[in-house]
Enzyme design. Structure first.
Site, PDB file in Angstrom:
ATOM      1  CB  THR A 245      -0.974  -0.074   1.277  1.00 18.46           C
ATOM      2  OG1 THR A 245      -1.441   1.275   1.345  1.00 18.46           O
ATOM      3  CG2 THR A 245      -0.272  -0.202   2.219  1.00 18.46           C
ATOM      4  N   GLY A 294       9.900   3.777   1.736  1.00 15.15           N
ATOM      5  CA  GLY A 294      10.355   4.512   0.398  1.00 15.15           C
ATOM      6  C   GLY A 294       8.999   5.194  -0.235  1.00 15.15           C
ATOM      7  CB  CYS A 301       7.331   6.573  -8.058  1.00 19.81           C
ATOM      8  SG  CYS A 301       5.931   6.969  -6.529  1.00 19.81           S
TER       9      CYS A 301
END
Length: 477
Positions: A245, A294, A301
């Site tokens: 998550t 992280g 990302c």
């Protein structure tokens, strides 16, 4: 670890902001450095392939486990596909390499893509009854006419007994001037030995489960029957379960960790991602053995640019590792590694292993098909977990309205074109490079193990100019 100044700086740090100071080393050669992680799983190499569809598939999982690490199958994979990957990896030989096995009557045009399936570059030819009769090197397969049979392209290949000691196997190959040998393994004709692979097996012990099979890991998300999926995958042979998550500092994440811990028993449970000590402590308190650290540092990302949320990776790992260590647990650094130095720095900051995404995605073993540009240059397309492509794939089975609503929560970046490095095209080539940098980094800092690397690391701060000064200039100046 400590900073040269003796105090933590008053600002957050990325890997590019820091460097390691050399220290006295009393050990032996670089090869004598022990790079076994401090994780609660039987890995021998501190590298983890990220749980992304563009990074981890059957070939990545098998290859990395054979070299001592572990790869995490994505939570976006259908459960049937996950189980097939687990079966394939568990059936693979823990030492000898795997190659595609094709019937002799197959046309070259139908299997030309197999020339780029593995870094070793060989395809095994069978007689149609799972008995290997030869091999076809990659260059020969690429150059063949489409109508040619694989049986006509096959070259005579020596046969090696699977029980042959590694040093004897290397001598067997080199004395014959052979680039490859077939390994006689009934039911598994696509098993081979190469000189480079044999040396790698001497350098990198495999990551094995209690039954001597290669290690596997699966990821689950926060939605649907995640606990049930994790339990079924664990029962099917998954050794590690990873809860993914992007926002682990929330009650639903902690509740999910607790449910997973109850369902998977003593399997290793990894949860994340976290970037603070408080979130790390909470996940461990809920039942996590390892915490992924992280947010926003990965090449695919866009979270920081979209939301403003995240944290520079070196500082995040440092704080979370300290919190985990106080509770007898460990962390994985997830994101932000571009060079071997970044892996060394993540481990020096306190990580027990380092997750790698795009770096592994740009290898021949990653799941996406190999594509070629206008000039024939090979590349692969990668995409992030929150990208348009990933969200579209994840929501494909939803009802139309739910699928349309889901599309509002992608973070924009669809794909990235990642060129295949001609000098390091295979996953094992990348592993070699990272491990070489890591072993050298340990000797420079006076460490003979990863635990000593963290204990002895002396960290300095540098400007952007200092970082640039350390970069090679292959084209001069």
């Amino acid at each position: 670890m400590r900073f040269i100044s003796g105090e933590n700086p008053p600002y957050e740090l990325t890997f590019a902001d820091v460097f390691l100071l050399p220290q006295d080393y009393a050990g032996g050669s670089r090869q004598s450095v022990d790079i076994t992680p401090t994780d609660p799983l039987p890995t021998t190499l501190p590298l983890v392939a990220a749980d992304m569809l563009a990074v981890t598939g059957r070939r990545t999982a098998e290859t990395l486990a054979r070299r001592g690490g572990v790869a995490v199958l994505s939570h976006d994979l259908a459960e049937r596909d996950v189980r097939e990957c687990i079966d394939s990896v568990k059936a693979a030989h823990p030492v000898w390499q795997s190659a595609p096995a094709v019937c002799a009557d197959t046309r070259a045009a139908d299997v030309r893509h197999l020339a780029d399936a593995h870094g070793h570059g060989f395809t095994v030819v069978t007689d149609g009854s799972a008995h290997a009769v030869g091999t076809v090197p990659a260059g020969r397969l690429r150059a063949a006419q489409g109508h040619e049979r694989l049986g006509d392209l096959a070259v005579d290949t020596p046969v090696l007994d699977p029980g042959t000691p590694l040093r004897d196997a290397f001598a067997f190959l080199t004395e014959r001037g052979a680039d490859v040998a077939l390994v006689h393994r009934p039911g598994h004709p696509g098993t081979i030995a190469t000189p480079r692979g044999t040396v790698r097996s001497l350098v990198f012990p495999p990551a094995l489960d209690d039954s001597g099979r290669l290690l596997t890991a699966v990821a689950v998300g926060m939605t649907g029957d995640a606990a049930g999926r994790a339990e079924r995958c664990a029962a099917h042979g998954a050794d590690v379960v990873v809860l993914h998550t992007p926002h682990a500092a929330q009650a639903p994440a902690r509740e999910a960790v607790a449910r997973l811990r109850e369902r998977i028993g003593d399997r290793v449970l990894v949860a994340g991602v976290a970037v603070t000590g408080e979130a790390t402590e909470a996940l461990i308190g809920a039942g996590a053995d390892v915490v992924k650290v992280g947010l926003g540092g990965g090449a695919m990302c866009t979270t920081r640019m979209m939301t403003g949320v995240g944290r520079p990776q070196f500082t995040a790992v440092q704080e979370c590792a300290r919190a985990a260590r106080a509770l007898g647990r460990t962390v994985w650094s997830d994101g932000g590694v571009r060079h071997p130095r970044d892996v060394v720095l993540a481990l020096a900051a306190g990580a027990s292993s380092v997750m790698v995404g795009s770096w592994f995605a740009r290898t021949l073993e990653s799941p996406p098909p190999l594509l070629r540009g206008a000039a024939g240059e090979p590349y692969k397309e990668s995409f992030g977990i929150a990208s348009k492509k990933a969200v579209a794939d994840r929501s494909a089975r939803m009802e139309p309205l739910e699928r349309e609503l889901a599309s509002y929560f992608d973070e924009g970046l669809s794909t990235s074109r990642l060129g295949i490095d001609p000098e390091q095209p295979g996953l094992e080539d990348v592993i070699d490079r990272i491990a070489a940098g890591l072993r050298s980094g340990c000797t420079y800092t006076g460490a003979t193990s990863l635990a000593e690397l963290h204990e002895r690391a002396v960290i300095g701060l540098q400007s952007g100019a200092g970082y640039a000064e350390g970069a090679a200039l292959p084209r001069g100046w």
